[in-house]
Enzyme design. Sequence first.
Site, PDB file in Angstrom:
ATOM      1  N   GLY A  47      37.613  37.387  49.409  1.00 42.11           N
ATOM      2  CA  GLY A  47      37.172  37.038  48.057  1.00 42.11           C
ATOM      3  C   GLY A  47      36.376  35.740  48.065  1.00 42.11           C
ATOM      4  O   GLY A  47      35.868  35.301  49.106  1.00 42.11           O
ATOM      5  N   GLY A  49      37.325  32.609  47.741  1.00 42.90           N
ATOM      6  CA  GLY A  49      37.902  31.550  48.564  1.00 42.90           C
ATOM      7  C   GLY A  49      37.715  31.832  50.043  1.00 42.90           C
ATOM      8  O   GLY A  49      37.224  30.979  50.806  1.00 42.90           O
ATOM      9  N   VAL A 113      47.867  42.746  54.565  1.00 41.91           N
ATOM     10  CA  VAL A 113      48.782  41.719  55.089  1.00 41.91           C
ATOM     11  C   VAL A 113      50.079  41.787  54.293  1.00 41.91           C
ATOM     12  O   VAL A 113      50.081  41.707  53.066  1.00 41.91           O
ATOM     13  CB  VAL A 113      48.138  40.321  54.982  1.00 41.91           C
ATOM     14  CG1 VAL A 113      49.126  39.244  55.399  1.00 41.91           C
ATOM     15  CG2 VAL A 113      46.899  40.268  55.851  1.00 41.91           C
ATOM     16  N   GLU A 204      35.472  39.845  26.841  1.00 38.67           N
ATOM     17  CA  GLU A 204      34.276  40.498  27.397  1.00 38.67           C
ATOM     18  C   GLU A 204      34.398  42.021  27.329  1.00 38.67           C
ATOM     19  O   GLU A 204      33.442  42.721  26.990  1.00 38.67           O
ATOM     20  CB  GLU A 204      34.040  40.013  28.831  1.00 38.67           C
ATOM     21  CG  GLU A 204      33.649  38.538  28.838  1.00 38.67           C
ATOM     22  CD  GLU A 204      33.253  37.975  30.191  1.00 38.67           C
ATOM     23  OE1 GLU A 204      32.545  36.956  30.214  1.00 38.67           O
ATOM     24  OE2 GLU A 204      33.646  38.542  31.226  1.00 38.67           O
TER      25      GLU A 204
HETATM   26  C1  LIG Z   1      37.998  40.944  35.541  1.00 39.04           C
HETATM   27  C2  LIG Z   1      37.870  39.521  36.038  1.00 39.04           C
HETATM   28  C3  LIG Z   1      36.864  38.710  35.532  1.00 39.04           C
HETATM   29  C4  LIG Z   1      36.725  37.401  35.978  1.00 39.04           C
HETATM   30  N1  LIG Z   1      35.713  36.617  35.475  1.00 39.04           N
HETATM   31  C5  LIG Z   1      35.524  35.373  35.972  1.00 39.04           C
HETATM   32  C6  LIG Z   1      34.424  34.581  35.544  1.00 39.04           C
HETATM   33  O1  LIG Z   1      33.625  35.006  34.690  1.00 39.04           O
HETATM   34  N2  LIG Z   1      34.266  33.335  36.092  1.00 39.04           N
HETATM   35  C7  LIG Z   1      35.138  32.852  37.032  1.00 39.04           C
HETATM   36  O2  LIG Z   1      34.950  31.737  37.514  1.00 39.04           O
HETATM   37  N3  LIG Z   1      36.187  33.575  37.452  1.00 39.04           N
HETATM   38  C8  LIG Z   1      36.402  34.827  36.961  1.00 39.04           C
HETATM   39  N4  LIG Z   1      37.464  35.585  37.392  1.00 39.04           N
HETATM   40  C9  LIG Z   1      38.416  34.970  38.326  1.00 39.04           C
HETATM   41  C10 LIG Z   1      37.852  34.948  39.735  1.00 39.04           C
HETATM   42  O3  LIG Z   1      37.374  36.212  40.078  1.00 39.04           O
HETATM   43  C11 LIG Z   1      38.971  34.493  40.665  1.00 39.04           C
HETATM   44  O4  LIG Z   1      39.408  33.221  40.270  1.00 39.04           O
HETATM   45  C12 LIG Z   1      38.490  34.453  42.106  1.00 39.04           C
HETATM   46  O5  LIG Z   1      38.128  35.752  42.522  1.00 39.04           O
HETATM   47  C13 LIG Z   1      39.572  33.883  43.008  1.00 39.04           C
HETATM   48  O6  LIG Z   1      39.144  33.920  44.328  1.00 39.04           O
HETATM   49  P1  LIG Z   1      40.202  34.220  45.481  1.00 39.04           P
HETATM   50  O7  LIG Z   1      39.449  34.108  46.752  1.00 39.04           O
HETATM   51  O8  LIG Z   1      41.406  33.408  45.279  1.00 39.04           O
HETATM   52  O9  LIG Z   1      40.634  35.742  45.224  1.00 39.04           O
HETATM   53  P2  LIG Z   1      39.720  37.061  45.193  1.00 39.04           P
HETATM   54  O10 LIG Z   1      38.292  36.760  45.004  1.00 39.04           O
HETATM   55  O11 LIG Z   1      40.367  37.963  44.186  1.00 39.04           O
HETATM   56  O12 LIG Z   1      39.918  37.684  46.654  1.00 39.04           O
HETATM   57  C14 LIG Z   1      41.176  38.078  47.110  1.00 39.04           C
HETATM   58  C15 LIG Z   1      40.971  39.088  48.219  1.00 39.04           C
HETATM   59  O13 LIG Z   1      42.215  39.286  48.879  1.00 39.04           O
HETATM   60  C16 LIG Z   1      42.398  40.646  49.169  1.00 39.04           C
HETATM   61  N5  LIG Z   1      43.842  40.889  49.274  1.00 39.04           N
HETATM   62  C17 LIG Z   1      44.773  40.770  48.307  1.00 39.04           C
HETATM   63  N6  LIG Z   1      45.997  40.999  48.808  1.00 39.04           N
HETATM   64  C18 LIG Z   1      45.823  41.302  50.115  1.00 39.04           C
HETATM   65  C19 LIG Z   1      46.716  41.640  51.167  1.00 39.04           C
HETATM   66  N7  LIG Z   1      48.032  41.711  50.972  1.00 39.04           N
HETATM   67  N8  LIG Z   1      46.204  41.912  52.381  1.00 39.04           N
HETATM   68  C20 LIG Z   1      44.852  41.849  52.594  1.00 39.04           C
HETATM   69  N9  LIG Z   1      43.975  41.518  51.644  1.00 39.04           N
HETATM   70  C21 LIG Z   1      44.447  41.230  50.419  1.00 39.04           C
HETATM   71  C22 LIG Z   1      41.737  41.360  47.995  1.00 39.04           C
HETATM   72  O14 LIG Z   1      41.356  42.675  48.363  1.00 39.04           O
HETATM   73  C23 LIG Z   1      40.541  40.455  47.715  1.00 39.04           C
HETATM   74  O15 LIG Z   1      39.395  40.881  48.408  1.00 39.04           O
HETATM   75  C24 LIG Z   1      37.621  36.901  36.960  1.00 39.04           C
HETATM   76  C25 LIG Z   1      38.622  37.716  37.471  1.00 39.04           C
HETATM   77  C26 LIG Z   1      38.734  39.023  37.034  1.00 39.04           C
HETATM   78  C27 LIG Z   1      39.818  39.918  37.614  1.00 39.04           C
END
Ligand SMILES: Cc1cc2nc3c(=O)[nH]c(=O)nc-3n(C[C@H](O)[C@H](O)[C@H](O)COP(=O)(O)OP(=O)(O)OC[C@H]3O[C@@H](n4cnc5c(N)ncnc54)[C@H](O)[C@@H]3O)c2cc1C
Length: 451
Positions: A47, A49, A113, A204
């Site tokens: 994702g 991060g 994981v 939205e």
């Molecule tokens: C519908 C929606 C709209 C949003 N709109 C906005 C916005 O307009 N602006 C904004 O700033 N933020 C927005 N967000 C929030 C933003 O998307 C998140 O804050 C951001 O994606 C967090 O990044 P991350 O890397 O922590 O997690 P993510 O980007 O969600 O990535 C997590 C990854 O981990 C993987 N994963 C999860 N569990 C496991 C596991 N057990 N084993 C292997 N892989 C795993 C998933 O498949 C995913 O690819 C929105 C979120 C959603 C759901």
Amino acid sequence: MKTIDTPNIEQQVAAERTVETEPTRYPLAERTPRPSGRPRVVVVGAGFGGLSVVRKLAQADVDVLMLDRNNYHGFWPLLYQVATAGLEPESIAYPARAILRKYPNANFLMADVTDVDFERRLVLTSGGPLAYDYLVLAAGSANNYFGDEALAAQTFGMKDIDDAERLRNQVLRAFEQAVIERDPAKRAALLTFVIVGGGPTGVELAGAFAELIRHVLRKDYPMLDVSQARVLLVEASDRILASFPEPLQRKARKRLEKMGVEVKLRTAVSAVDKGVVSFKDGTSLDSGTVVWAAGVRAADLADALGVPLGRGARVKIRPTLNLPERPEVFVIGDMAYLEGYKNGQSYPMVAPVAIQQGKLAARNILALIEGRPLRTFRYFDRGQMATIGRRAAVMDSFGIHLSGFIAWLGWLFVHLIELIGFRNRLVVLTNWAYNYFTYDRAVRLITGKQE
Ligand SMILES: Cc1cc2nc3c(=O)[nH]c(=O)nc-3n(C[C@H](O)[C@H](O)[C@H](O)COP(=O)(O)OP(=O)(O)OC[C@H]3O[C@@H](n4cnc5c(N)ncnc54)[C@H](O)[C@@H]3O)c2cc1C
């Protein structure tokens, strides 16, 4: 062409799998049979991060292994447009392996994981254990049903591409069923769409659904009285978009109401069962489609780790983003709980926090390797925005509050440049232009079997 320093990652994984069958044999050298001899950084989650970690480590003398249960990076801010037939799923996702092609020291494996063995420094996955020297957990978030699992079964979520496609199918199918339904009460329930939660996702979605119905489905279903269709946005508190300044909250609400959305404040859902939504005030409503956008929590992986959790089951971390007892393990993004945001709150679950934490985690891993002191997290807050339909948005950035068309143009620009891949940008831009000028939605397909 890409050169891979670790000659064959699959062979390494196979070696680590063999180790699993003999749990007493875990000496460090055996655990990490890497010809490159470099430290291995395992990143869980492709994702916002996770990708930011990989990018920052691109030039570093480490081997990076990224794991994700899906083989793509999802751009969640545009997910609601997939659910409302505006964009095809492929245009908001990008293959993880294609992204990593650019980084010679990085590899990808698709794996779920399930846990981490901190003692032995192993990530436990659906494909067997994987050794790490440094670990970054960036598995994101999940819907929060506050322990009410019936809600999970009876409502539609909005967390990933499968959720969005399921919701699109459901809404279009509800219209098809309404056409042949003779009972007026059942027809009305089929055409009643309830969105629970007045945060950005709920707002939205509500706006986009109202427009889909008013501008597109009204023309698609001439034999149906589409004016009967209702979109309700239900919020337990006394405001929508709680994190925005009050004037923008009011403008957003007004705009939604103008578009035909019924905004119900101070209305808490107590149960959803077989098409009946019950509210805490004792009233109820028949609805064939209830969307749950009322809560988020850390990804399920957080529960398995056996480490202290904060609000929303997010993993408590130090300001240097690692675990107090395990300095080599970093947790970032939606999965991490760290206070220090406005008025001492925890950092919000938004993409810029995940991206900035990813950069710092990578930097701190290199500091650990080189024996330098670690830096603490400082968030550069560029503000927030939410769109309301096809011509309006609200934007709160550096103390400037914008709403309407100008804010919407800003929203378009930011989302377009942040989307990964030239093809995706082109497809999204084309779809937006088509939608804007024709009031139409290109992706009105019902796919898959009814669940
Ligand atoms: C519908 C929606 C709209 C949003 N709109 C906005 C916005 O307009 N602006 C904004 O700033 N933020 C927005 N967000 C929030 C933003 O998307 C998140 O804050 C951001 O994606 C967090 O990044 P991350 O890397 O922590 O997690 P993510 O980007 O969600 O990535 C997590 C990854 O981990 C993987 N994963 C999860 N569990 C496991 C596991 N057990 N084993 C292997 N892989 C795993 C998933 O498949 C995913 O690819 C929105 C979120 C959603 C759901």
